[in-house]
Design a protein around this motif. Structure first.
Motif, mmCIF file in Angstrom:
data_model
loop_
_atom_site.group_PDB
_atom_site.id
_atom_site.type_symbol
_atom_site.label_atom_id
_atom_site.label_comp_id
_atom_site.label_asym_id
_atom_site.label_seq_id
_atom_site.Cartn_x
_atom_site.Cartn_y
_atom_site.Cartn_z
ATOM 1 N N SER A 1 3.170 9.137 -2.231
ATOM 2 C CA SER A 1 3.531 8.424 -3.457
ATOM 3 C C SER A 1 4.995 8.622 -3.802
ATOM 4 O O SER A 1 5.675 7.690 -4.225
ATOM 5 C CB SER A 1 2.665 8.905 -4.620
ATOM 6 O OG SER A 1 1.306 8.805 -4.297
ATOM 7 N N LEU B 1 1.476 3.453 -8.947
ATOM 8 C CA LEU B 1 1.881 4.647 -8.201
ATOM 9 C C LEU B 1 1.780 5.885 -9.078
ATOM 10 O O LEU B 1 1.301 6.933 -8.637
ATOM 11 C CB LEU B 1 3.319 4.489 -7.681
ATOM 12 C CG LEU B 1 3.507 3.592 -6.462
ATOM 13 C CD1 LEU B 1 4.986 3.399 -6.171
ATOM 14 C CD2 LEU B 1 2.814 4.179 -5.252
ATOM 15 N N SER B 2 2.225 5.759 -10.312
ATOM 16 C CA SER B 2 2.191 6.934 -11.175
ATOM 17 C C SER B 2 0.754 7.323 -11.495
ATOM 18 O O SER B 2 0.441 8.507 -11.632
ATOM 19 C CB SER B 2 2.982 6.685 -12.456
ATOM 20 O OG SER B 2 2.282 5.831 -13.309
ATOM 21 N N ASP C 1 0.585 0.261 2.189
ATOM 22 C CA ASP C 1 0.902 -0.633 1.053
ATOM 23 C C ASP C 1 -0.065 -1.787 0.875
ATOM 24 O O ASP C 1 0.089 -2.574 -0.055
ATOM 25 C CB ASP C 1 2.314 -1.215 1.202
ATOM 26 C CG ASP C 1 3.322 -0.412 0.406
ATOM 27 O OD1 ASP C 1 4.485 -0.837 0.340
ATOM 28 O OD2 ASP C 1 2.937 0.635 -0.157
ATOM 29 N N TYR D 1 -3.463 2.575 1.212
ATOM 30 C CA TYR D 1 -2.436 2.987 0.266
ATOM 31 C C TYR D 1 -1.152 3.304 1.010
ATOM 32 O O TYR D 1 -0.061 2.922 0.602
ATOM 33 C CB TYR D 1 -2.925 4.197 -0.524
ATOM 34 C CG TYR D 1 -1.934 4.746 -1.538
ATOM 35 C CD1 TYR D 1 -1.344 5.995 -1.355
ATOM 36 C CD2 TYR D 1 -1.602 4.017 -2.672
ATOM 37 C CE1 TYR D 1 -0.452 6.498 -2.291
ATOM 38 C CE2 TYR D 1 -0.706 4.521 -3.601
ATOM 39 C CZ TYR D 1 -0.138 5.767 -3.409
ATOM 40 O OH TYR D 1 0.751 6.264 -4.322
ATOM 41 N N GLU D 2 -1.297 3.992 2.126
ATOM 42 C CA GLU D 2 -0.109 4.375 2.885
ATOM 43 C C GLU D 2 0.617 3.173 3.456
ATOM 44 O O GLU D 2 1.847 3.153 3.473
ATOM 45 C CB GLU D 2 -0.496 5.337 4.009
ATOM 46 C CG GLU D 2 -0.801 6.718 3.498
ATOM 47 C CD GLU D 2 -1.338 7.627 4.589
ATOM 48 O OE1 GLU D 2 -0.856 7.514 5.725
ATOM 49 O OE2 GLU D 2 -2.236 8.423 4.292
ATOM 50 N N LYS E 1 7.079 6.501 -1.683
ATOM 51 C CA LYS E 1 6.990 5.091 -2.082
ATOM 52 C C LYS E 1 7.847 4.814 -3.308
ATOM 53 O O LYS E 1 8.546 3.813 -3.390
ATOM 54 C CB LYS E 1 5.546 4.706 -2.395
ATOM 55 C CG LYS E 1 4.711 4.477 -1.180
ATOM 56 C CD LYS E 1 3.370 3.885 -1.566
ATOM 57 C CE LYS E 1 2.418 3.897 -0.414
ATOM 58 N NZ LYS E 1 2.915 3.133 0.735
ATOM 59 N N VAL F 1 -1.829 6.982 -9.477
ATOM 60 C CA VAL F 1 -2.333 7.671 -8.292
ATOM 61 C C VAL F 1 -1.781 9.091 -8.245
ATOM 62 O O VAL F 1 -2.499 10.050 -7.966
ATOM 63 C CB VAL F 1 -1.941 6.922 -7.005
ATOM 64 C CG1 VAL F 1 -2.231 7.751 -5.768
ATOM 65 C CG2 VAL F 1 -2.684 5.604 -6.932
ATOM 66 N N MET F 2 -0.516 9.205 -8.568
ATOM 67 C CA MET F 2 0.097 10.531 -8.533
ATOM 68 C C MET F 2 -0.545 11.443 -9.553
ATOM 69 O O MET F 2 -0.760 12.629 -9.298
ATOM 70 C CB MET F 2 1.598 10.414 -8.781
ATOM 71 C CG MET F 2 2.343 9.839 -7.594
ATOM 72 S SD MET F 2 4.059 9.494 -7.936
ATOM 73 C CE MET F 2 4.707 11.137 -8.037
#
Lengths: 452, 185
Positions: free
Chosen positions: B21, B43-44, A345, A342-343, B24, B46-47
């Motif tokens: 996140s 992303l949202s 990408d 994840y970090e 990113k 995961v957040m």
């Protein structure tokens, strides 16, 4: 692309999974040459690649001239290169539109010319690739340089005659299908009726007629009236290979919907819904990301669907919606590394998957320039690597293995040594033969199987 | 039932993921080709997971030890501006969203840069950011609060759901209104 290493077939029998030999690789070192899509045409004679710089390169298989050496397979040589898309700027939204080619799809050949659809984030184009090997000569009104002659010097009628010339391959844009997508186009698919095609973005699927560029029909729209309620996007869509009224689209939530265009003009109501319930024991921060489907492909038979998510490939029977028929682990050893992925990408990488011509073997890419093949009948699988060091002409590809723990054997590679910058996202399989093309960043590898 | 230590570990992990996140999301503003809806959505998600787990593990630790979970630990994340702001600007809270009951609509990423297009007439969302250009260096992004948030135009329509939010005493990480993260761009 430059740097051609040539090779050819050798001689031993393959039973199920092809024993592949290295054939050709085409390489370049420029970032804009990162290959973003590869696709064989329906006869396998042509292979098209699209890259990040908006270029399309088409390779053509050599006709087998040498009949005395039947085992020497036709190799692929560059046939045509053209700039398909240019970078654009959307002034209204102050956004740059990338020229990167997201997908190429060929139309089946109907005459001497070849046609393909190529798309970037916003615009689909129909390209005609045709050969010219004759030139009209002997104009009455022009001299050899093309200058118009003085009419008073013309005393007789002369009809131009077609004379042979060096073969020239021209690509012309025949149609431009634009201004129909607010979001980024992720896929295109040509209908079996050969008259229509669909283009798909994050929230909508549009149906076009190949002849008409100034309008399209929206057939799927999952945009919520309140964007804050958005929970899933469309990640890919494809027409059924035989049924011209059926198409499927995959979502970021891991589900696939099969739609019938005869039901309604707007196909928001699916007629089949494929989803496997999540295993609660594997739940993590990243469960949603890894269940997002990156590619969906119908089998050539039209009986099955294949989907690729981050860690697995699944084969679905169109008649069974509640779970896949088969699940194959591509690189399950990454499950414990999702946070790092994840970090950096990598967890957002969108891998594609392909069927072989007989639907018996499926293939998909992984990291470290590895790609995997799964034989659906024997349940055997193999990991192979596309790399210049390991690819001497006609060398047989050696199976690779990733060591997941415990003692690492000599030939194995440990998970921590994998190079995550070397990823194989795009692969394609010849429609009839065991020839595959694998895109490894800006290198294209073509492998053929060995025959006796 | 988690032990106090593992609850803290999970807590720290959740915070780290949240910080990554945020950076990113911040970085995706300058991406060529514009904001990618799919990526922003993931992303949202995961957040949101990280935020929920952060809350539940905070509660666990509090319940176990009767004390606050460890205050700001030095985070081993990249040194992008987004990160620093996310970590250091912990106290002042912008719009808060408490862990919603499952039935409530989850917040989702706003469509990128779609605010002004004709298409959005159908869209009832009131949370529209000002399209005024801001100097890159001068103004901090909205989702990284440097002071107490003020109500923006149209915020009133959010009053009902926000009114049901409970402020958690002593929360040490900025709890973001996820639906506002994207339109900040």
């Amino acid at each position: 692309m430059n740097g051609v290493v040539s090779g050819g077939g050798g001689g031993s029998v393959f039973v199920h999974l092809p024993t592949l030999t290295f054939s050709i690789s085409f390489a370049s070192c420029v970032a804009a040459d990162i290959i973003s899509t590869v696709e064989f045409n329906s006869s396998g004679e042509l292979l098209a690649t699209g890259d990040k710089g908006g270029r399309v390169v088409v390779f053509q298989r050599e006709q087998e001239v040498n009949k005395s050496q039947p085992q020497r397979r036709g190799e692929y040589n560059v046939y045509s290169t053209f700039q398909s898309h240019e970078p654009e700027f959307d002034y209204l939204k102050s956004l740059e539109i990338e020229e990167k080619i997201n997908k190429i799809r060929w139309l089946p050949q109907q005459n001497a010319a070849y046609f393909l659809l190529s798309t970037n984030d916003k615009t689909v184009k129909l390209w005609k690739i045709s050969e010219r090997d004759k030139r009209p000569e002997g104009y009455n009104l022009k001299d050899e340089d093309g200058r118009i002659r003085d009419p008073s010097t013309i005393t007789s009628l002369r009809v131009p005659v077609l004379q042979p010339m060096d073969l020239m391959v021209e690509a012309t844009a025949r149609r431009v299908f634009s201004n129909a997508h607010t979001y980024h186009i992720n896929s295109i698919s040509v209908n079996s009726d050969l008259q229509t095609f669909i283009s798909t973005d994050d929230l909508r699927v549009n149906l076009w007629n190949l002849e008409i560029t100034d309008r399209s029909f929206n057939i799927v729209d999952i945009k919520p009236s309140n964007m804050e309620e958005l929970t899933e996007v469309i990640t890919s869509a494809e027409f059924h290979p035989q049924q011209c009224h059926t198409f499927a689209y995959s979502s970021s939530k891991g589900s696939i919907r099969l739609c019938d265009m005869r039901q309604a003009a707007l196909c928001d109501k699916h007629c089949k819904y494929f989803e496997e319930p999540e295993d609660p024991s594997t739940r993590s921060f990243f469960s949603e990301i890894i269940s997002s489907i990156s590619d969906v492909k119908f089998s050539h038979s039209g009986r099955y669907l294949m989907t690729r998510d981050y860690l697995t490939v699944k084969v679905w029977d169109l008649l069974m919606e509640n779970k896949p028929l088969e699940t194959y682990q591509v690189h399950d050893y990454l499950r414990g590394k999702l946070c790092s992925l994840y970090e950096n990408d990598c967890i957002f990488d969108k891998f594609e998957c392909v069927w072989n011509g007989s639907d018996s073997v499926i293939m998909t890419g992984s990291y470290n320039n590895f790609f995997r093949m799964f034989d659906r009948n024997t349940k055997r699988d193999v990991t192979l690597e596309a790399s210049r060091e390991n690819s001497k002409p006609r060398a047989i590809l050696k199976p690779r293995k990733v060591c997941v723990g415990g003692k690492r054997r000599k030939d194995e590679i440990s998970v921590d040594s994998l190079d995550f910058s070397k990823k194989i996202l795009h692969t394609t399989w010849h429609p009839h033969e065991n020839i595959i093309a694998v895109a490894a960043t800006n290198n294209l590898y073509i492998f053929q199987d060995k025959v006796n | 039932m988690m032990s106090a230590t593992s609850a803290m570990e999970v807590n720290a992990e959740a915070r780290r993921i949240l910080a990554v996140s945020i950076s990113k999301l911040y970085a995706s503003r300058t991406q060529r080709g514009g904001l990618r809806l799919h990526r922003s959505l993931l992303l949202s998600l995961v957040m949101r997971s990280a935020r929920d787990i952060y809350h539940s593990s905070s509660r666990e630790s509090e319940g176990q030890s009767g004390a606050q979970p460890a205050a700001e630990e030095p985070m081993d994340t990249s040194s992008s501006p987004g990160n620093h702001a996310g970590v250091s600007q912990a106290e002042p809270q912008p719009e808060l969203i408490s862990p919603e009951p499952a039935a409530e609509e989850p917040r989702s990423p706003e469509e990128p840069c779609e605010s002004e297009t004709i298409e959005d007439k159908e869209n009832l969302s009131p949370a529209r950011q000002s399209r005024k250009r801001r100097g890159k260096a001068s103004v901090a992004p909205d989702f990284l609060p440097s002071k107490r948030a003020r109500l923006e135009p149209g915020e009133e329509r959010h009053a009902a759901p926000l009114g049901s939010c409970r402020v958690r005493a002593g929360e040490s990480l900025a709890v973001l209104s996820l639906n506002r993260v994207i339109p900040a761009f």
